[in-house]
Structure formats: structure tokens, C-alpha cells
Write an enzyme that holds these catalytic residues in place. Structure first.
Site, PDB file in Angstrom:
ATOM      1  N   ASP A  86      -3.664   9.097  12.823  1.00 55.65           N
ATOM      2  CA  ASP A  86      -4.354   8.093  12.021  1.00 55.65           C
ATOM      3  C   ASP A  86      -4.605   6.820  12.828  1.00 55.65           C
ATOM      4  OD1 ASP A  86      -5.667   7.308   9.735  1.00 55.65           O
ATOM      5  OD2 ASP A  86      -3.879   6.507   8.755  1.00 55.65           O
ATOM      6  N   VAL A 113       5.637  -4.223   2.180  1.00 52.73           N
ATOM      7  CA  VAL A 113       6.260  -4.692   3.413  1.00 52.73           C
ATOM      8  C   VAL A 113       6.539  -6.182   3.261  1.00 52.73           C
ATOM      9  CG1 VAL A 113       6.038  -4.939   5.905  1.00 52.73           C
ATOM     10  CG2 VAL A 113       5.027  -2.952   4.753  1.00 52.73           C
ATOM     11  N   GLY A 126       0.832  -1.197   0.000  1.00 52.37           N
ATOM     12  CA  GLY A 126       0.000   0.000   0.000  1.00 52.37           C
ATOM     13  C   GLY A 126       0.862   1.239   0.000  1.00 52.37           C
ATOM     14  N   GLY A 127       0.214   2.383  -0.221  1.00 46.46           N
ATOM     15  CA  GLY A 127       0.943   3.632  -0.238  1.00 46.46           C
ATOM     16  C   GLY A 127       2.017   3.605  -1.302  1.00 46.46           C
ATOM     17  N   PHE A 128       3.239   3.984  -0.948  1.00 47.41           N
ATOM     18  CA  PHE A 128       4.343   4.007  -1.903  1.00 47.41           C
ATOM     19  C   PHE A 128       5.169   2.737  -1.872  1.00 47.41           C
ATOM     20  CE2 PHE A 128       4.010   8.676  -0.991  1.00 47.41           C
ATOM     21  CZ  PHE A 128       3.485   9.016  -2.220  1.00 47.41           C
ATOM     22  N   GLY A 129       4.767   1.706  -1.118  1.00 47.41           N
ATOM     23  CA  GLY A 129       5.673   0.580  -1.021  1.00 47.41           C
ATOM     24  C   GLY A 129       5.039  -0.707  -0.578  1.00 47.41           C
TER      25      GLY A 129
END
Length: 628
Positions: A181, A64, A59-62
Site C-alpha cells: 500500500d 492515533v 481511520g480504519g479501526f482506531g
């Protein structure tokens, strides 16, 4: 005007062709590409140290990954990768700032509820952050598997206290760190219930004197109003998010469906602390941040007080005259005569037998702890094998060596329940609780006795206390279900059973109780399935076969029902319900004489059984030959 799209996470405007939000890194719905494009190959060695094992999130820019650290005996690590290969120059700059901010924040933080940062580096055009690998699942996933997608109050209080601890740590840094968040998806839960706050991608340092945030950030439903451009986010923004999270855990309602709208929590079933918890959460969700609690430390103290006060209130044991026992008083419990030469067939003396009195302070020499435990283990084994009087003998031996042993009294109460001496069992159980108010089993024993005595509301209160002490103790939920059945509250009973199964999926009595409720709700096939599961787990449980027979009768499968009763009686020939159920099956099969024999046997075991009398009256009306 250049076309744009809105981020569904933070509401920021982005170019129509953007793949990720330039403000919060969230993948945009208009992009069909994966967040990282082409990821690195699994089993690859990074930084000549970390071997990638599997992908665990994206998700986001990368992405895991789970990895092993070859320099530290292959210890497990989580590696967060950021790729900017598919981004335009503006997005690359935003991504690098967000990633460096997360690295900088986490590297400086050390707390039991935060993942540790071990390393960060760049390789092949990507940036990497190496952290603790947390085995478990997000609180969001854990909640989704819970009955009704909500958790019991005690567990929510424990979660709230843990989150308060980590938020208080962040808020007391200099300068304070606002997480911004907090939601179940950003909380990892280890198998033992330990929580970790994750995803610091939008956390920010609080800047005193600043009137308003530059951009709006946070997840809809969980983010405070001031995170939507009305003011600068302070610690009270996290308090709002915490309130939204706790509200969801208790209600099962997803706050993102209708942001800023939180129906009042109905926690009246938790008579001791429920209303106070509901009021606290309502205060945390105030639109006006000045009306929220001043800090999470105050909230944590309130949650701890609610937990502690409830425990202290519930563990006060009263004697039969209604007077509270004090530590300085003598502890007197009426026990059966359990001399060492007693046999399993020995009868109880009139009026409960001899009265054994123990003072709070014993002048006896210090007992051998292991010898006492041996007697208690022996008592448990004897109870399991049905030798209840001999179990009482073993408990007496333990008490002679340690008159204040709570476990001995607990086993006495169980043996006396099986012998039908319910009032004496209750006395022993209360003594066990007085000596050790932290033992959940004692409250479950107390509840089971109170159910036998027809005191169902008191039994329900005892179950709630057991759950307060140990929210993972499956027998407490099953006893609660049994009390609710007697109160005619079948749906609540079914919920309690589901919780028992959730906590103890291999605990057969939970499925037996579930089957009983499903029969009352006329869901016979489901009841039959529950019985089959109980039998798979414990084929010696006669009640599982009885409930199976009851379900089969309702499904008009009478011969199978009778066969199940036979199975039950092979395991417990004294089971009155099995004889009664067998008589019903035999009536339906037209085998009236056998049905009458089953009724007579049930009445010999329990002369007060209304079901047996009713069946017998029906059979007598048939005016069969040779009927007495």
C-alpha cells in the site's frame, strides 16, 4: 441475497450495515459513525505510563494520538488505538488479526525509514501500539502545498532513493515482507526531508509457491494489477506502487483518478537525466510484472547513477577556449589590481588587470583557517555595504594565505558583478566551481553573470545544476526564473518563482522576480501584492520599489508610481530602471521637463539604454520650451 457494499479502497464485499471493511479496515462510506465511536479522554494516563496529549489521526479501526512517556523524561510517542466496541463478532476477529499482524511486523523491524515500536498493551477493551512520534506531514499533504502539486526532479530522485532503501530492507527479510500500500498518504516526511513508511495494516509475508492472494488489497491507482486477484503479490507489486508514486510526484496527476493509465512523463526540461528517469518509471509501471525491474535494489542503483552522472557531467568547467581544465594544470584567473592601498574608487586596469597564477600544489605553509575565514567574512560584509573594491582586497588577502580557497573566488565573482566586470567575474566563478563543485552558490553566481552576458540558456543550465546540488536553495529558483524571463518563457518562470517562495518564504528577491513576471503577464494587482511582500521582507531592495512603480503605472496610479520610484532612488541612486520608470510616470503626469531630466540621468548612467533613448525621443517631439 443479503445486501452488501463495496470497499472503495480494496473492492472487497461487506455487509450493508458494516462500518469498516472486513478485509482492509477502511471506513465504509455507508457508515456515518466515526471509526472509533467514543475515544478515550485526552490527558488520560494509559498503562500507568503514557499521557495522551492530542489526537493526530483517525481511520480504519482506531485513532492515533500524540502522547508523552512519563518513564522516559516525557519523550513524545505516537499511540495507535484499536477499538472494537462497535463491531460485530466477525469484524472483531478481522480487526484483531490485522492489528496483531501490524504489531508483529513492526516489532521485528529496525530501519531508519521505519517508525520504531516501543510497546503494545490492552486497556479498557482497546488495544494500543506505541511507536515513534514523527513530527512532520504526510508526503500527500506536502505535495498538495507544492506549486502545481508536483516536485522538482532532484527532490523526487531523493525521495525515490529513500523509499527504495526501506522497501529493499522489507523485501530482503526472511520471509520477504510486501508492503502492498505504498502511496504518498502512507509516507511521513520530517521537516528535514527524512521519510518514514507508515501504516502496515495490509502488509503481508510472501509465501513461495502460492499462485494467488486470498483477497484484493491496496489503494486504487497505486495497487498493482496482481493485487486485484490476478496473482500473488510479490516484491514487484511494491515496485509498481513506487512507480505510481514517483509518477504523481513529477506529474501532479493523482493515479487514483484513472487507475492503470499513466500518461508519458515529459521531463525534457531536465536535459541531463529527465528522459532516463521517465523511461525507468514507465518500466516500473508495466502491467506485466515480469517486465518491471527485478528488485528495488536495481532501481535504487539506477536512481543513484542518474543523480551522480548528472552531477559529474555538470561540474566539469571549461575554460574560454573550450578545453577542460585538469587538476594538474595551473589555475589562472584574471583579477583586478587589488593592492592593499586601493580605494573603493580605484579603476580596473586595462584588459582585466594583472594575471594571478596559482599551481594546484602550493608550497606555502599551512594557512590559519580562522584567519582566512575572517577575511572572507570581511569581504561579504563589504559587498553588502557596497564597498566592492575593498571586498576584492579582502579576498586577495585570503588567497595569499590559501590560493585554493573556493569561497574567496566566489566572493570575488560577486564583487566583480557589481563592478560590471562580467567576464572577469565569470572567470573567478568558474575557478570557484573547479575548486569546489559542490557549492550551489557558485552556480547561482555563474547563472547571474551569464544572464548579464546574454547567455540565457547557459544560465538556465547553471541554475539547474545549483538545484541538483541543493533542491531547497531559493536563490537558484529565482535565478532560474530570471533566465526564463529573458527567454520569454513566462509561465515557467512564474513556476520557478513559486518554487523559490515555497523553499524560501522570507527570501525577498523571489517576490521581486515574481512581480516582474506578473507584470509581463498583465496581472498587475497580483504584481503589486508581490512587491508589497518583498518590501515588507526587505525595505532596502530598490528593485522592489521599481516593480511596484511599474505595476502602479499599468493601474494608472501615476503619482503613486512616481513616489515608488523616488523610494527606489533613495535606496540606489544609480538604478537606471528607476530613472526610466520615473520618466514614464512623469510623462503621464504631464511633467515633461522633469521626465526629460530623468531620461538624461538614466543615459548618463547607461548610454546604451534603449528605454531611455525612446523616452527622450518622445519628449523631444513635444517641442517644449527650453528643451535642448
Amino acid at each position: 441475497m443479503q445486501p452488501y457494499c463495496l470497499c472503495d479502497r480494496c473492492g472487497a464485499e461487506n455487509r450493508a450495515a458494516a462500518k469498516f471493511c472486513s478485509k482492509c479496515s477502511n471506513p465504509l462510506q455507508n457508515s456515518s459513525l466515526t471509526p472509533t465511536g467514543s475515544s478515550v479522554a485526552l490527558s488520560q494516563m494509559l498503562n500507568q505510563r503514557y499521557r495522551l496529549m492530542s489526537k493526530i489521526g483517525e481511520g480504519g479501526f482506531g485513532t492515533v494520538y500524540q502522547a508523552t512517556d512519563s518513564t522516559l523524561n516525557n519523550a513524545l510517542r505516537a499511540i495507535k488505538e484499536m477499538s472494537v466496541q462497535s463491531l460485530d463478532p466477525q469484524e472483531i476477529q478481522q480487526a484483531k488479526i490485522a492489528f496483531q499482524q501490524e504489531v508483529g511486523l513492526l516489532a521485528a523491524l529496525h530501519h531508519p525509514h521505519l517508525p520504531r515500536v516501543y510497546d503494545h498493551f490492552e486497556q479498557g477493551g482497546r488495544s494500543y501500539l506505541v511507536m515513534d512520534f514523527i513530527e512532520g506531514q504526510t508526503l500527500e499533504d506536502y505535495l498538495a502545498k507544492a506549486p502545481g502539486e508536483k516536485l522538482p526532479l532532484q527532490e523526487v530522485l531523493e525521495i525515490g532513493i529513500q523509499l527504495c532503501k526501506v522497501l529493499d530492507y522489507l523485501h530482503t527479510r526472511q520471509p520477504p515482507i510486501i508492503f502492498r500500500d505504498l502511496k504518498p498518504a502512507n509516507v511521513m516526511r520530517a521537516p528535514d526531508g527524512h521519510l518514514y513508511l507508515i501504516d502496515f495494516g495490509i502488509a503481508r509475508l510472501f509465501k513461495p509457491g502460492k499462485k494467488k492472494d486470498t483477497i484484493a488489497l491496496g489503494s486504487p491507482g497505486y495497487a498493482a494489477p496482481e493485487q486485484h486477484g490476478r496473482g500473488q503479490t510479490t516484491e514487484r507489486a511494491d515496485i509498481y506502487s513506487l512507480g505510481a508514486t514517483l509518477h504523481q510526484l513529477l506529474s501532479g496527476r493523482d493515479p487514483s483518478e484513472k487507475p492503470f493509465q499513466f500518461p508519458p512523463l515529459d521531463l525534457t526540461q531536465y536535459a541531463l537525466a529527465g528522459p532516463a528517469v521517465a523511461e525507468l518509471i514507465e518500466q516500473m509501471l508495466e502491467i506485466n510484472e515480469q517486465k518491471r525491474p527485478p528488485n528495488v535494489q536495481a532501481i535504487k542503483q539506477d536512481l543513484q547513477k542518474l543523480t551522480n552522472s548528472a552531477l559529474q557531467l555538470n561540474v566539469q568547467v571549461v575554460n574560454q577556449t573550450g578545453n577542460q581544465l585538469m587538476p594538474s594544470e595551473s589555475l589562472t584567473v584574471k583579477l583586478p589590481s587589488i593592492a592593499s592601498n586601493s580605494s573603493p574608487s580605484s579603476q580596473m586596469p586595462p584588459n582585466g588587470g594583472t594575471s594571478t597564477t596559482y599551481k594546484s600544489e602550493s608550497t606555502a605553509t599551512r594557512p590559519d583557517r580562522y584567519e582566512i575565514l575572517a577575511y572572507i567574512d570581511e569581504a561579504r560584509a563589504l559587498i553588502k555595504s557596497g564597498k566592492y573594491q575593498q571586498a576584492l582586497d579582502s579576498c586577495e588577502q585570503a588567497l595569499q594565505r590559501d590560493p585554493r580557497n573556493a569561497l574567496a573566488y566566489s566572493n570575488i565573482s560577486v564583487a566583480l558583478i557589481e563592478l560590471g566586470k562580467y567576464q572577469q567575474a565569470l572567470d573567478a566563478c568558474e575557478r570557484s566551481i573547479w575548486l569546489d563543485p559542490s557549492h550551489a552558490l557558485s552556480y547561482v553566481n555563474q547563472a547571474n553573470i551569464l544572464i548579464k552576458l546574454g547567455k540565457y540558456q547557459q544560465a538556465l543550465n547553471a541554475c539547474e545544476q545549483a538545484i541538483w546540488l541543493d533542491s531547497f536553495y531559493a536563490p537558484a529558483y529565482v535565478s532560474k526564473a530570471n533566465a526564463l524571463i529573458e527567454l520569454g518563457r513566462y509561465q515557467q518562470a512564474l513556476d520557478a518563482c513559486e518554487w523559490g517562495i515555497h523553499r524560501g518564504p522570507f527570501y525577498a528577491p523571489a517576490y521581486v522576480s515574481q512581480a516582474n513576471i506578473l507584470i509581463k503577464l498583465k496581472r498587475y494587482q497580483q504584481a503589486l501584492n508581490a512587491c508589497e511582500q518583498a518590501i515588507r521582507l526587505d525595505s532596502s531592495d530598490s528593485l522592489a520599489y521599481v516593480n511596484k512603480a511599474r505595476a502602479l503605472i499599468e493601474l494608472k496610479r501615476y503619482q503613486q508610481a512616481f513616489d515608488a520610484c523616488e523610494q527606489a532612488l533613495q535606496r540606489d541612486s544609480q538604478n537606471v530602471l528607476a530613472h526610466n520608470t520615473a520618466s514614464v510616470a512623469l510623462i503621464e503626469l504631464g511633467r515633461y521637463q522633469q521626465a526629460l531630466d530623468a531620461c538624461e540621468q538614466a543615459l548618463r548612467l547607461d548610454p546604451h539604454s534603449s528605454a531611455s533613448r525612446s523616452n527622450k525621443e518622445f519628449l523631444l517631439k513635444k517641442s517644449l520650451k527650453n528643451l535642448p
